[in-house]
Design an enzyme around this catalytic site. Structure first.
Site, mmCIF file in Angstrom:
data_model
loop_
_atom_site.group_PDB
_atom_site.id
_atom_site.type_symbol
_atom_site.label_atom_id
_atom_site.label_comp_id
_atom_site.label_asym_id
_atom_site.label_seq_id
_atom_site.Cartn_x
_atom_site.Cartn_y
_atom_site.Cartn_z
ATOM 1 C CB CYS A 74 -0.999 -0.040 1.019
ATOM 2 S SG CYS A 74 -0.370 -0.857 3.104
ATOM 3 C CD GLN B 111 3.712 3.491 4.964
ATOM 4 O OE1 GLN B 111 4.262 4.303 3.991
ATOM 5 N NE2 GLN B 111 2.907 2.829 5.391
ATOM 6 N NE ARG C 44 1.774 2.361 10.736
ATOM 7 C CZ ARG C 44 1.406 1.795 9.985
ATOM 8 N NH1 ARG C 44 0.466 2.201 8.665
ATOM 9 N NH2 ARG C 44 1.925 0.799 10.048
ATOM 10 C CG HIS D 192 -0.600 4.630 3.065
ATOM 11 N ND1 HIS D 192 -1.310 5.059 4.906
ATOM 12 C CD2 HIS D 192 -0.495 3.742 2.897
ATOM 13 C CE1 HIS D 192 -1.343 3.642 5.125
ATOM 14 N NE2 HIS D 192 -0.239 2.624 3.861
ATOM 15 C CB THR E 141 -7.653 -0.566 3.751
ATOM 16 O OG1 THR E 141 -8.859 0.875 4.009
ATOM 17 C CG2 THR E 141 -6.884 -0.539 5.261
HETATM 18 P P1 NAP Z 1 -5.808 -8.213 10.371
HETATM 19 O O1 NAP Z 1 -6.843 -7.440 10.601
HETATM 20 O O2 NAP Z 1 -5.100 -8.797 11.841
HETATM 21 O O3 NAP Z 1 -6.453 -9.811 10.333
HETATM 22 C C1 NAP Z 1 -6.026 -11.089 10.079
HETATM 23 C C2 NAP Z 1 -7.118 -11.709 9.161
HETATM 24 O O4 NAP Z 1 -6.434 -13.340 9.623
HETATM 25 C C3 NAP Z 1 -8.567 -11.885 10.318
HETATM 26 O O5 NAP Z 1 -9.425 -12.703 8.659
HETATM 27 C C4 NAP Z 1 -7.692 -13.887 10.449
HETATM 28 O O6 NAP Z 1 -8.993 -14.256 11.073
HETATM 29 C C5 NAP Z 1 -6.819 -14.381 9.700
HETATM 30 N N1 NAP Z 1 -5.953 -15.312 10.396
HETATM 31 C C6 NAP Z 1 -4.727 -15.438 11.340
HETATM 32 N N2 NAP Z 1 -4.529 -16.257 11.061
HETATM 33 C C7 NAP Z 1 -4.546 -17.287 11.006
HETATM 34 C C8 NAP Z 1 -4.974 -18.733 10.669
HETATM 35 N N3 NAP Z 1 -3.633 -19.062 11.404
HETATM 36 N N4 NAP Z 1 -5.134 -19.322 9.537
HETATM 37 C C9 NAP Z 1 -6.260 -18.623 8.830
HETATM 38 N N5 NAP Z 1 -7.012 -16.865 8.787
HETATM 39 C C10 NAP Z 1 -5.915 -16.634 9.833
HETATM 40 O O7 NAP Z 1 -5.417 -8.005 8.892
HETATM 41 P P2 NAP Z 1 -4.738 -7.186 8.113
HETATM 42 O O8 NAP Z 1 -4.988 -5.452 8.242
HETATM 43 O O9 NAP Z 1 -6.364 -7.281 7.196
HETATM 44 O O10 NAP Z 1 -4.296 -7.908 7.023
HETATM 45 C C11 NAP Z 1 -4.284 -9.463 5.866
HETATM 46 C C12 NAP Z 1 -3.144 -9.114 5.119
HETATM 47 O O11 NAP Z 1 -3.150 -7.939 4.460
HETATM 48 C C13 NAP Z 1 -1.623 -8.808 5.681
HETATM 49 O O12 NAP Z 1 -0.525 -10.178 5.417
HETATM 50 C C14 NAP Z 1 -1.260 -7.253 5.523
HETATM 51 O O13 NAP Z 1 0.478 -7.628 5.559
HETATM 52 C C15 NAP Z 1 -1.653 -6.809 4.130
HETATM 53 N N6 NAP Z 1 -2.403 -6.568 4.208
HETATM 54 C C16 NAP Z 1 -2.249 -5.092 4.627
HETATM 55 C C17 NAP Z 1 -3.013 -3.911 4.203
HETATM 56 C C18 NAP Z 1 -4.427 -2.826 4.526
HETATM 57 O O14 NAP Z 1 -3.980 -1.280 4.783
HETATM 58 N N7 NAP Z 1 -4.284 -2.721 6.888
HETATM 59 C C19 NAP Z 1 -2.631 -3.235 2.975
HETATM 60 C C20 NAP Z 1 -1.759 -3.899 2.384
HETATM 61 C C21 NAP Z 1 -1.648 -5.360 2.449
HETATM 62 P P3 NAP Z 1 -9.462 -14.732 12.383
HETATM 63 O O15 NAP Z 1 -9.940 -13.061 12.438
HETATM 64 O O16 NAP Z 1 -10.093 -15.643 12.919
HETATM 65 O O17 NAP Z 1 -7.800 -14.574 13.382
#
Ligand code: NAP
Length: 364
Positions: A162, A189, A249, A256, A342
């Site tokens: 991002c 960010q 941050r 961002h 996002t």
């Molecule tokens: P998040 O809010 O922490 O959500 C994580 C998700 O992963 C939840 O649905 C969680 O399920 C699931 N999860 C965790 N452990 C797991 C497992 N062992 N098996 C299956 N599912 C599991 O994270 P997020 O911000 O959405 O980010 C998710 C990904 O996108 C990351 O790789 C991050 O680097 C990437 N990303 C994020 C952004 C952003 O702006 N936030 C931007 C680009 C990329 P539970 O609820 O059941 O724990």
């Protein structure tokens, strides 16, 4: 306009996370994609979405009704079931990188294409990392990847980080015409980039943290893969422009901002650069993909724009806003740019990539 002849059945892996929630909002009325499976960790599995999400829902709009009573599948242990129900999955999970790599390959090997937000496979040689307006042709590596995986349909395609979704689109068309040599960028960010809100990260109120783990490396290295070329069975990254980045941050919920300093091989005039930005169209616009912004790059002439609050939602958060292009004392120019982290930077960018893959026949 590209228009697939059928609706695709879709799974969202990581549906309870911050990016997962965005996916659900963006897909609830999507013309091509119909969400039929939600998956998350074993902690959430077998609960209804409404129960599993509890007070973690952090979108501005309520949970779309159609998802509330859906029972969550276990992303790791229900792969057979999930992949038998869908045409492809979106994936955004918070797990160690090697486990994400393995998980995504398992889905692909079950003949289920994976459109991923995770960084795990961004530097796998035959995995395309795509911003549909910039390097759509990289999806042509997919046949090579399928050969390596031994699949007919399954593959992995990813979107880039991002942090770079504002400055790389701004530099891309200028590089084509004038050759970008050196780029210094400072990114400011939002906290949602860490999956957080002010409720879950109160330390960020009235604060700035000058460190985001791994982000500067991604911000310097990923642009070169976007500028890379397919050579044989891999995508070879470009070796220039030279990037140096500082990522900070800041206490902002979404959006961002990048402050960019740039040197060119052949310095354009201010008017030439602005004209290129305002007239730029990529493959996503040519195909009129449903989530594509009509105008991807938008230059603002006011000295105090773009601002996070007024510009981040431009074209449903899918456009990039640019401003303050001016000469610099050490570089040819400096400017600022902004994208929604996002939307364009995460779930929205992945939905657009899936639309590109559908329009080009890779999800058939
Ligand atoms: P998040 O809010 O922490 O959500 C994580 C998700 O992963 C939840 O649905 C969680 O399920 C699931 N999860 C965790 N452990 C797991 C497992 N062992 N098996 C299956 N599912 C599991 O994270 P997020 O911000 O959405 O980010 C998710 C990904 O996108 C990351 O790789 C991050 O680097 C990437 N990303 C994020 C952004 C952003 O702006 N936030 C931007 C680009 C990329 P539970 O609820 O059941 O724990």
């Amino acid at each position: 306009m590209a228009n697939p002849t059928r609706k695709f059945k879709v799974g969202v892996v990581g549906a309870t996370g911050m990016v997962g929630q965005r996916f659900l909002c963006l897909l609830s009325e999507h013309p091509w994609f119909d969400v039929v499976v939600l998956a998350a960790s074993a902690r959430s599995a077998n609960k209804t979405y409404e129960n599993a999400i509890g007070n973690k829902w952090c979108m501005d709009t309520p949970i779309p009704e159609k998802y509330k009573q859906m029972v969550i599948a276990d992303a790791e242990n229900d792969i057979d079931k999930i992949t038998s129900m869908v045409d492809f999955v979106f994936c955004a999970v918070n797990m160690p990188k090697d486990q994400i790599k393995e998980l995504e390959e398992k889905y692909a090997k079950h003949e289920c294409p994976v459109v991923s937000n995770n960084s795990a496979h961004r530097f796998t040689d035959d995995v395309p990392m795509v911003v549909p307006e910039l390097n759509a042709e990289h999806i042509n590596i997919i046949p090579s990847q399928r050969k390596r995986l031994g699949t007919k349909r399954g593959f992995i395609a990813v979107k880039s980080n991002c942090s770079l979704q504002s400055y790389v689109p701004a530099l891309f068309p200028l590089h084509e015409k004038f050759g970008v040599k050196d780029v210094l960028v400072c990114t400011y960010q939002a906290i949602s980039g860490a999956g957080k809100t002010f409720e879950t990260w109160p330390e960020m109120i009235d604060n700035v943290i000058p460190y985001i783990g791994g982000e500067e490396e991604k911000s310097e290295k990923e642009p070169l893969k976007l500028w890379g070329k397919i050579e044989g069975d891999k995508i070879v990254s470009a070796d220039k422009p030279n990037f140096t980045a500082q990522c900070i941050r800041v206490p902002v919920s979404n959006g961002h901002l990048g402050a960019v300093f740039v040197n060119f091989e052949n310095k354009p005039s201010v008017d030439e650069a602005i004209e290129i930005w305002n007239n730029f169209k990529g493959r996503a616009q040519e195909l009129e993909l449903p989530s594509a912004p009509k105008k991807f790059l938008n230059y603002f002439t006011e000295p105090d724009r773009p601002q996070i609050k007024s510009e981040r939602e431009l074209e449903n958060g899918m456009a990039v806003s640019i401003g303050r292009l001016r000469e610099d004392t050490q570089y040819d120019y400096k400017f600022v740019c902004l994208s929604h982290n996002t939307l364009r930077g995460a779930a929205g960018g992945a939905v657009l990539l899936a639309e590109l893959l559908a329009a080009e026949g890779y999800l058939d």
